[in-house]
Each structure stands twice: as structure tokens, then as C-alpha cells.
Design a protein around this motif. Structure first.
Motif, PDB file in Angstrom:
ATOM      1  N   GLU A 498      -7.236 -12.998 -81.570  1.00  0.00           N
ATOM      2  CA  GLU A 498      -6.015 -11.984 -82.264  1.00  0.00           C
ATOM      3  C   GLU A 498      -6.758 -11.368 -83.591  1.00  0.00           C
ATOM      4  O   GLU A 498      -7.503 -11.542 -84.014  1.00  0.00           O
ATOM      5  CB  GLU A 498      -5.096 -13.178 -82.723  1.00  0.00           C
ATOM      6  N   SER A 507      -3.984  -7.372 -72.505  1.00  0.00           N
ATOM      7  CA  SER A 507      -4.393  -8.562 -72.051  1.00  0.00           C
ATOM      8  C   SER A 507      -5.876  -8.648 -72.299  1.00  0.00           C
ATOM      9  O   SER A 507      -6.744  -7.784 -72.301  1.00  0.00           O
ATOM     10  CB  SER A 507      -3.979  -8.716 -70.549  1.00  0.00           C
ATOM     11  N   ASP A 605      -6.487 -11.741 -65.505  1.00  0.00           N
ATOM     12  CA  ASP A 605      -5.700 -12.400 -66.591  1.00  0.00           C
ATOM     13  C   ASP A 605      -5.309 -13.844 -65.865  1.00  0.00           C
ATOM     14  O   ASP A 605      -5.204 -13.989 -64.579  1.00  0.00           O
ATOM     15  CB  ASP A 605      -4.258 -11.824 -67.054  1.00  0.00           C
ATOM     16  N   LYS A 607      -2.511 -17.399 -66.375  1.00  0.00           N
ATOM     17  CA  LYS A 607      -1.147 -17.454 -66.397  1.00  0.00           C
ATOM     18  C   LYS A 607      -0.584 -16.669 -67.601  1.00  0.00           C
ATOM     19  O   LYS A 607       0.789 -16.537 -67.609  1.00  0.00           O
ATOM     20  CB  LYS A 607      -0.925 -19.078 -66.499  1.00  0.00           C
ATOM     21  N   THR A 608      -1.252 -16.468 -68.515  1.00  0.00           N
ATOM     22  CA  THR A 608      -0.923 -15.757 -69.614  1.00  0.00           C
ATOM     23  C   THR A 608      -1.941 -14.795 -70.018  1.00  0.00           C
ATOM     24  O   THR A 608      -3.069 -14.537 -69.529  1.00  0.00           O
ATOM     25  CB  THR A 608      -0.847 -16.558 -71.205  1.00  0.00           C
ATOM     26  N   PRO A 609      -1.281 -13.663 -70.810  1.00  0.00           N
ATOM     27  CA  PRO A 609      -2.273 -12.488 -70.909  1.00  0.00           C
ATOM     28  C   PRO A 609      -3.663 -13.066 -71.956  1.00  0.00           C
ATOM     29  O   PRO A 609      -4.446 -12.120 -71.945  1.00  0.00           O
ATOM     30  CB  PRO A 609      -1.329 -11.477 -71.791  1.00  0.00           C
ATOM     31  N   ARG A 610      -3.562 -14.096 -72.518  1.00  0.00           N
ATOM     32  CA  ARG A 610      -4.610 -14.347 -73.117  1.00  0.00           C
ATOM     33  C   ARG A 610      -5.755 -15.464 -72.622  1.00  0.00           C
ATOM     34  O   ARG A 610      -6.458 -16.163 -73.205  1.00  0.00           O
ATOM     35  CB  ARG A 610      -4.159 -15.016 -74.589  1.00  0.00           C
ATOM     36  N   GLN A 611      -5.514 -15.576 -71.302  1.00  0.00           N
ATOM     37  CA  GLN A 611      -6.257 -16.478 -70.381  1.00  0.00           C
ATOM     38  C   GLN A 611      -7.076 -15.754 -69.294  1.00  0.00           C
ATOM     39  O   GLN A 611      -6.828 -14.506 -69.215  1.00  0.00           O
ATOM     40  CB  GLN A 611      -5.420 -17.671 -69.745  1.00  0.00           C
ATOM     41  N   GLN A 628      -1.474  -6.508 -63.543  1.00  0.00           N
ATOM     42  CA  GLN A 628       0.067  -6.884 -64.389  1.00  0.00           C
ATOM     43  C   GLN A 628       0.129  -5.651 -65.521  1.00  0.00           C
ATOM     44  O   GLN A 628      -0.860  -4.963 -65.902  1.00  0.00           O
ATOM     45  CB  GLN A 628      -0.126  -7.823 -64.999  1.00  0.00           C
ATOM     46  N   SER A 631      -2.523  -4.696 -68.343  1.00  0.00           N
ATOM     47  CA  SER A 631      -3.567  -5.644 -68.026  1.00  0.00           C
ATOM     48  C   SER A 631      -4.734  -5.049 -67.412  1.00  0.00           C
ATOM     49  O   SER A 631      -4.615  -3.883 -67.469  1.00  0.00           O
ATOM     50  CB  SER A 631      -3.003  -6.609 -67.340  1.00  0.00           C
TER      51      SER A 631
END
Length: 645
Positions: A498, A507, A605, A607-611, A628, A631
Motif C-alpha cells: 500500500e 491490482s 490476481d 481472489k482479491t486484487p492484492r493477491q 479483470q 488488472s
């Protein structure tokens, strides 16, 4: 009186004997045709078509110098026979290592009533058109006005970046090509800036896409742009603003005749042709030296996320360790290192880095008194004597290169200053990265030690203001079709952490794609070592083995400001990188049959944009990929023998 009468008779003769004769030059494949003529007003005009459809309507050519008008009242247009120009060359970095340039050429000549001559060199190749002026003679000249224009039909569309007004922005450091492109606007729409529109300028016409820029800068000419107004869709060459020069230096092109202008370039074709064009380096001067010591690569960089306070001995030591762990060859030490660390301890850091097979890059302020910046080292590069003393000291310390920031614009004296720095740096085997700067314009061919130039609203702006983070995905999807087509771009990509005080809208998959999507001889990675430690090992492994010099590149799919998918080959390994700049998912069918039958990996990505998620992928003629919103993804297909190990 006799001379005036003679031209009056000649004028009548030309009119009576079929004046206004048109000359044509075609590309080797016959698809692109340029027509050049003198019109009834005795102005030089040209137009361009592709596949029989207009790209440029009747547009103007010509020059005005302080002592002569070579744009009006012209006579005696003649043309050489068409010849082919063939040149093979090799680049140290970028989209294509070995380039075979083939083009058709004609040289035209006209003269004014005083028998002062103007030559126009015209080249037409499979990927576009190039035009340059020559003025023979042996006296001093100064360019007063260039009449070159680009007249697009009223139903054409434009993607244009406003030029920043000189002496505005942070510490009066504008212009530096760091504005957003206005996307898909009507041709003829005026620039919101009195400074005009910068190159490269992208247009969509009935005859295809056209990307306008310039190349072939020898230091005697100013950098150009497009004027702010384009009545009827006719864009005219514009000039740097008055403050865009080094102290006491020249603004407009001047010197001793003969004059040879930069090339005016219009890359033409479909989007893959535009993205793959090498016209800027084709038309740049050949390398001044081979420079086998030049080694492109990735670098760790503390300032991107940690800013000024990170430029201290202990933090830089950690970033050297980080680069070594990743297998990257460089660490960039940014502003005020001379005050916060000092030359002696920088030498210690350089020795420490060398033991880990890492080398340092050091930041410099280009500025004299043309802006209000105070970052140091400042004013250390202004004269040749200063530069060479400083560069000799760096070479003795084992420093790999320099990052030079805060240039004043596009005046002739500034363009010459870039070349002077590059020339002196080469003598001491130093790599160069220019920031707060103009466009490369092919200089990375002429000076292989030029690794990259900023000339973009890059990652640092995302850390400054939320609106830049909000705009980032579409902005990133714009750059492969404009700024990054014709030269290395130091966007400083890739953050998985972040950003302090900022909500990131990209993402992790998109961030991972950027070092392949964006071209730069030095990729200064924005993520910290601590942040990189939090991502999966397969992501770190991928980032530790990314080339920055490619043997081949292809645009597989995309649209300016919406999405982009590129394929790049290094040796026999293919990397595919794609991003989606829009707020909706995009489904694609990619033709990867050109790679041959292989199995590779796909990282995108989770399951989330941070994974992240990794899976196996096979080549084929219709490889389904869903990107996505905001992404991206990467694919890697190793050489067949490596894939089996």
C-alpha cells in the motif's frame, strides 16, 4: 530588376507549361504514398495516403531563417530518382535488439527569388514517413519559423498530451512531459495550454493510425512540439517557450550553414505497426562508440516509497542487499546523497555493493539557476571541466551511472546539454538516466549509455496525489501507444504494498506486468525489500529474471487508454504482459501460435486484487484470457529445452 523579371517570366512559363507538377514516393509494399508539389501560391505541400485512403490532407513544408524565406514564393521544384536506403544496426536495449531499416528515398530541391536553395529529404518505409530539411551555404543561420504542418481530416480523432507552460509546477521545473494525454478528442480541439501539444501525438484517420514525432537531434536544433491551435485539423510545428534554455544559451536552432533539421516522423499503419515501429532509432545518428560495457538491468530504489529520509547510509545498504537478493545489478541512490551520506561513505557503499555484485547509480541536479530546486549535488555538471572532474571521481569510486534531473525544456542549448553530458559520461563508462526531461528522440541509439528518460507522469506522481492514483490504470494503458513507442521510459513501475496516504487502484497482477509492458534500459523498481518479501516466491523469481533488452516485440491486442497486451522475446523465451485500464473485465482470445507448442506459466490476481494466482498455460491460436478491471497478467514461455528441465 532583371532577376525579378526573369522569375516573372519563369512563373508564367511554369504555369503555362503545366506548373504544379506532383511527385510521388511509395513504400516498398506500395501501401503508403506521399505526394509532394508546389501549389498555385508557390508553397510546398505534401499529402499522405495509405491503401488509397487519406492519412494527411494537403499540408505545408518550408523554413524561414533570419535572412531568408524558404517557405513562400518558391520556384523550380526538382526531384531525384527514388533510391533505397538500407541500414542494419544493433541496440543495447528496447523492443528489438537487431534492426534492419529499409526505406525508399527522394530528395527534392526548390529555391526562392534570391536563388537560395532548400532541400527536402523524403523517406517512405513500411511503417511510416520521414521528412527533413537541408539548407546549403557557409554563413551563420538562425531559424525563425518552421512551416511544417500535419493536416488531418475533420473526422479524424486525436490522443494528445498538453505541453506544460515553462517555469510552472514544482520549483519552476516545467516543462517535463508529465501531463496526461487527452484521449479520443476531435482533431482541431485547442490545447488547454498556451505551450501547445507535445510529441508523440497520436491520430486515428481513414488511412489508419498516425503517430507524429521527431528524431535526429544533433544538438544544433531545438526540440519541437505542435502549436496549441489547429484550425481545421491542421497542426503546425511549435517551438519551446522563452525560458526553455540554459543560462545564457540559445533557444531556437542556430549555427553555421549547412543546416540539417531533425526528421519529422509520421509512423503509419494499424496499432501493431505503430507499437512495433523503430523509425525514431532508424533515423537517429549511429552510435558514437560501441560501448560494450553498457549493461541494462533492474535496480532497487528507496526514494519511490520512502522519499528523502531514506537517502542515508543504513537504508541504502539495505537496498543493496535487496538488489543482491533479487539478482538485480543496480541500486539507485537519490537526492542529497552528497549531504546525507557524503562521497567517502558512498565509496564505502560502492565497495560493499561490489562484493554483492551490485553497482550504484547516483542522482544529480542538472540545474544552474533556471529553476528553484535546492536538491544536491547541484550545478556540478554545468561545464565540461566540472563534468569530467566529477565523472572521473565517480569512475574511480566504481559508480555505474548517474540520474540527472530538472532540465529547463526544449531550447537548442538544452538539447546540446543532454548530448554533452552523455558524451562526457561515456568517456568515463557511466550509464545515464535523465529525469525532469524532454523525450529521448533516438538519442539512446547515438549514445548507448543513455539507459532511459522519464518524460512521463510516472509512479512518483501516484504517491503525491490521489487523483493520479485514480487515473493510473487508463494512463498506463495509454503509454504503450504513445510515449513508450519511440524511446525508453523511466516510469519506475511495480508496487505491491500500500502507498502511504493513497488508495491504490491497480491490482498486483497489473503491477507485475509493467516491467515487461514498459520499455526502459534501467527499470527502477518502486517496491521495497520489505514489501517484496510479502509476495509469493514465484513472483520474486519472475521479477529476478526479467530482461530489459528484447530481441523481438509484438502488440497482440490493445487500444489506447483501454488495454494493452504485448509479447516480447529474449533469446528463445517469450514473455506476454497485459493490462486492463478500464473499470470492467475484458475477455480476450490471444493468438500465441507464433511461439510454437509450449507450456508456460500464467501469473495474475488471486481472489482479491492484492493477491496472486499462478497456473499452467499452453500456447495456441486462441488462448482465452480474462483481464479483470484495472488488472493485468504475465505469461512466460521458456525455451523448449528449459521448459523440460
Amino acid at each position: 530588376m532583371k532577376r525579378i523579371l526573369l522569375f516573372a517570366i519563369l512563373s508564367l512559363c511554369l504555369t503555362a507549361c503545366g506548373g504544379g507538377e506532383e511527385y510521388k514516393l511509395r513504400s516498398a509494399d506500395g501501401r503508403t504514398v506521399v505526394t509532394l508539389s508546389l501549389n498555385a501560391e508557390r508553397q510546398l505541400r505534401y499529402r499522405i495516403s495509405r491503401d488509397g485512403k487519406p492519412v494527411l490532407e494537403s499540408s505545408r513544408l518550408g523554413l524561414k531563417l533570419e535572412d531568408r524565406d524558404l517557405g513562400s514564393d518558391l520556384y523550380g521544384l526538382t526531384a531525384s530518382v527514388a533510391t533505397q536506403v538500407a541500414e542494419d544496426y544493433t541496440l543495447h536495449q528496447g523492443k528489438q535488439r537487431k534492426v534492419a531499416y529499409r526505406t525508399n528515398q527522394r530528395i527534392f530541391q526548390v529555391e526562392n527569388a534570391d536563388e537560395q536553395k532548400l532541400e527536402i529529404v523524403l523517406r517512405v518505409s513500411a511503417d511510416g514517413v520521414a521528412i527533413r530539411y537541408r539548407v546549403p551555404g557557409d554563413r551563420r543561420y538562425k531559424v525563425r519559423e518552421e512551416l511544417t504542418s500535419f493536416d488531418f481530416a475533420s473526422d479524424s480523432r486525436a490522443w494528445l498530451q498538453p505541453a506544460a507552460v515553462a517555469q510552472t509546477g514544482f520549483a519552476n521545473t516545467n516543462p517535463s512531459y508529465e501531463e496526461y494525454y487527452r484521449m479520443d478528442i476531435p482533431v482541431g480541439e485547442a490545447s488547454p495550454s498556451e505551450a501547445g501539444w507535445v510529441f508523440p501525438a497520436l491520430f486515428h484517420t481513414a488511412g489508419g493510425w498516425a503517430l507524429v514525432t521527431e528524431a535526429g537531434m544533433d544538438g544544433s536544433y531545438h526540440g519541437s512540439r505542435l502549436q496549441p491551435d489547429a484550425p481545421g485539423g491542421e497542426y503546425r510545428i511549435g517551438y519551446p517557450m522563452a525560458p526553455e534554455k540554459v543560462t545564457g544559451g540559445a533557444l531556437m536552432a542556430q549555427g553555421e550553414l549547412p543546416l540539417e533539421s531533425p526528421w519529422r516522423i509520421i509512423a503509419i499503419g494499424d496499432l501493431p505497426t505503430i507499437a512495433q515501429s523503430t523509425l525514431v532509432t532508424d533515423l537517429a545518428d549511429p552510435a558514437v562508440a560501441a560501448m560494450p560495457w553498457v549493461k541494462p538491468g533492474l535496480a532497487s530504489w528507496s526514494w519511490a516509497l520512502l522519499k528523502d529520509d531514506s537517502v542515508n547510509y543504513e537504508t541504502q545498504k539495505r537496498f543493496i542487499d535487496y538488489a543482491a537478493d533479487m539478482g538485480w545489478p543496480y541500486t539507485l541512490v537519490d537526492v542529497n546523497w552528497d549531504q546525507n551520506i557524503g562521497y567517502d561513505r558512498i565509496a564505502e557503499l560502492a565497495d560493499y555493493a561490489a562484493r554483492k555484485h551490485v553497482r550504484l547509480l547516483l542522482w544529480y541536479n542538472s540545474s544552474g539557476d533556471w529553476n528553484k530546486t535546492e536538491f544536491t549535488p547541484k550545478s556540478a555538471l554545468l561545464t565540461r571541466e566540472q563534468r569530467r572532474a566529477e565523472f572521473a571521481r565517480l569512475q574511480k569510486m566504481g559508480i555505474a551511472g548517474i540520474k540527472v534531473d530538472f532540465f529547463p525544456g526544449d531550447g537548442q542549448s538544452v538539447i546540446a546539454y543532454y548530448r554533452d553530458i552523455l558524451e562526457d559520461a561515456a568517456d568515463f563508462e557511466l550509464l545515464v538516466n535523465f529525469h525532469g526531461t524532454t523525450l529521448p528522440r533516438g538519442l539512446h541509439r547515438t549514445f548507448p549509455n543513455l539507459m532511459t528518460m522519464e518524460s512521463v507522469r510516472g509512479f512518483e506522481f501516484i504517491t503525491f496525489e490521489q487523483e493520479n492514483a485514480d487515473s493510473a490504470p487508463k494512463h498506463m494503458a495509454m503509454l504503450p501507444f504513445t510515449r513508450n513507442v519511440f524511446g525508453p521510459m523511466d516510469f519506475t513501475p511495480t508496487v505491491f504494498s500500500e502507498i502511504p496516504g493513497i488508495e491504490r487502484h491497480t491490482s498486483n497482477g497489473l503491477e507485475l506486468a509493467l516491467p515487461v509492458l514498459f520499455l526502459s534500459g534501467l527499470q527502477n523498481i518502486a517496491e521495497t525489500g520489505e514489501g517484496m518479501a510479502q509476495v509469493p516466491g514465484y513472483v520474486r523469481d519472475y521479477l529476478g529474471d526479467i530482461p530489459v533488452a528484447w530481441d523481438e516485440s509484438r502488440l497482440l491486442a490493445g487500444y489506447p487508454g483501454k488495454f494493452a497486451v504485448v509479447a516480447r522475446r529474449s533469446g528463445d523465451t517469450w514473455h506476454i504482459a497485459g493490462i486492463n485500464g478500464e473499470d470492467k473485465d475484458r475477455e480476450l482470445q490471444l493468438d500465441l501460435s507464433f511461439i510454437g507448442p509450449r507450456v508456460g506459466e500464467l501469473i495474475t490476481d488471486g481472489k482479491t486484487p492484492r493477491q496472486f494466482a499462478r497456473s499452467e498455460v499452453e500456447t495456441g491460436s486462441a488462448v482465452a484470457v480474462t483481464i479483470q478491471e484495472r488488472s493485468g497478467f504475465i505469461m512466460k514461455f521458456p525455451a523448449a529445452d528449459l521448459a523440460q528441465n
